[in-house]
Design a protein around this motif. Structure first.
Motif, mmCIF file in Angstrom:
data_model
loop_
_atom_site.group_PDB
_atom_site.id
_atom_site.type_symbol
_atom_site.label_atom_id
_atom_site.label_comp_id
_atom_site.label_asym_id
_atom_site.label_seq_id
_atom_site.Cartn_x
_atom_site.Cartn_y
_atom_site.Cartn_z
ATOM 1 N N PHE A 49 -2.755 -3.149 35.415
ATOM 2 C CA PHE A 49 -2.466 -3.732 36.717
ATOM 3 C C PHE A 49 -2.799 -5.214 36.685
ATOM 4 C CE2 PHE A 49 -3.118 0.712 37.663
ATOM 5 C CZ PHE A 49 -2.203 0.990 38.655
ATOM 6 N N THR A 50 -2.076 -5.981 37.480
ATOM 7 C CA THR A 50 -2.423 -7.394 37.641
ATOM 8 C C THR A 50 -3.629 -7.489 38.559
ATOM 9 O OG1 THR A 50 -1.051 -7.705 39.606
ATOM 10 C CG2 THR A 50 0.018 -8.046 37.452
ATOM 11 N N ASP A 51 -4.273 -8.652 38.574
ATOM 12 C CA ASP A 51 -5.397 -8.862 39.491
ATOM 13 C C ASP A 51 -4.964 -8.647 40.933
ATOM 14 O OD1 ASP A 51 -7.059 -9.400 37.356
ATOM 15 O OD2 ASP A 51 -7.025 -11.564 37.630
ATOM 16 N N ASN A 52 -3.763 -9.100 41.287
ATOM 17 C CA ASN A 52 -3.265 -8.925 42.660
ATOM 18 C C ASN A 52 -3.093 -7.454 43.008
ATOM 19 O OD1 ASN A 52 -3.226 -11.663 43.173
ATOM 20 N ND2 ASN A 52 -1.061 -11.897 42.681
ATOM 21 N N GLN A 53 -2.610 -6.653 42.078
ATOM 22 C CA GLN A 53 -2.444 -5.229 42.335
ATOM 23 C C GLN A 53 -3.799 -4.548 42.530
ATOM 24 O OE1 GLN A 53 -0.056 -4.574 38.805
ATOM 25 N NE2 GLN A 53 1.674 -3.914 40.082
ATOM 26 N N VAL A 54 -4.776 -4.904 41.701
ATOM 27 C CA VAL A 54 -6.118 -4.336 41.847
ATOM 28 C C VAL A 54 -6.707 -4.749 43.191
ATOM 29 C CG1 VAL A 54 -8.464 -4.264 40.917
ATOM 30 C CG2 VAL A 54 -6.507 -4.227 39.359
ATOM 31 N N THR A 55 -6.521 -6.011 43.572
ATOM 32 C CA THR A 55 -7.006 -6.494 44.868
ATOM 33 C C THR A 55 -6.392 -5.691 45.999
ATOM 34 O OG1 THR A 55 -7.348 -8.725 44.008
ATOM 35 C CG2 THR A 55 -7.137 -8.504 46.396
ATOM 36 N N ASP A 56 -5.100 -5.411 45.923
ATOM 37 C CA ASP A 56 -4.430 -4.620 46.959
ATOM 38 C C ASP A 56 -4.999 -3.211 47.051
ATOM 39 O OD1 ASP A 56 -2.817 -6.771 47.605
ATOM 40 O OD2 ASP A 56 -1.081 -6.030 46.472
ATOM 41 N N VAL A 57 -5.252 -2.588 45.898
ATOM 42 C CA VAL A 57 -5.832 -1.241 45.882
ATOM 43 C C VAL A 57 -7.217 -1.260 46.525
ATOM 44 C CG1 VAL A 57 -6.727 0.589 44.380
ATOM 45 C CG2 VAL A 57 -4.500 -0.434 43.908
ATOM 46 N N VAL A 58 -8.036 -2.239 46.141
ATOM 47 C CA VAL A 58 -9.388 -2.331 46.684
ATOM 48 C C VAL A 58 -9.344 -2.548 48.198
ATOM 49 C CG1 VAL A 58 -11.515 -3.704 46.695
ATOM 50 C CG2 VAL A 58 -10.451 -3.065 44.520
ATOM 51 N N LYS A 59 -8.453 -3.393 48.674
ATOM 52 C CA LYS A 59 -8.341 -3.626 50.122
ATOM 53 C C LYS A 59 -7.998 -2.335 50.856
ATOM 54 C CE LYS A 59 -7.006 -8.486 50.109
ATOM 55 N NZ LYS A 59 -5.909 -9.446 50.324
#
Length: 67
Positions: A49-59
């Motif tokens: 996953f990209t950092d942005n995708q991981v950030t979205d999951v965490v949010k």
């Protein structure tokens, strides 16, 4: 047994297992799962996953921002 909509209590053994898993995932031992911790977990499952995708999951999972 029918689920009456009430949460099931976690046994001591389950609580210990969850705590041990959390401690493995919490690489920097700060008591929270950081974006890097989550990315490492996903990569360990051969998911990239990209950092942005991981950030979205965490949010989505951490709605109060506490980690």
């Amino acid at each position: 047994m029918e689920n009456s909509g009430q949460a099931r209590l976690v046994s001591d053994a389950e609580r210990k297992e969850i705590k041990e898993a959390f401690e493995i995932l919490d690489e920097d031992s700060d008591g929270k799962l950081s974006l890097q911790d989550m990315k490492t977990l996903l990569q360990s499952q051969f998911m990239v996953f990209t950092d942005n995708q991981v950030t979205d999951v965490v949010k989505q999972l951490d709605q109060d921002g506490s980690g």
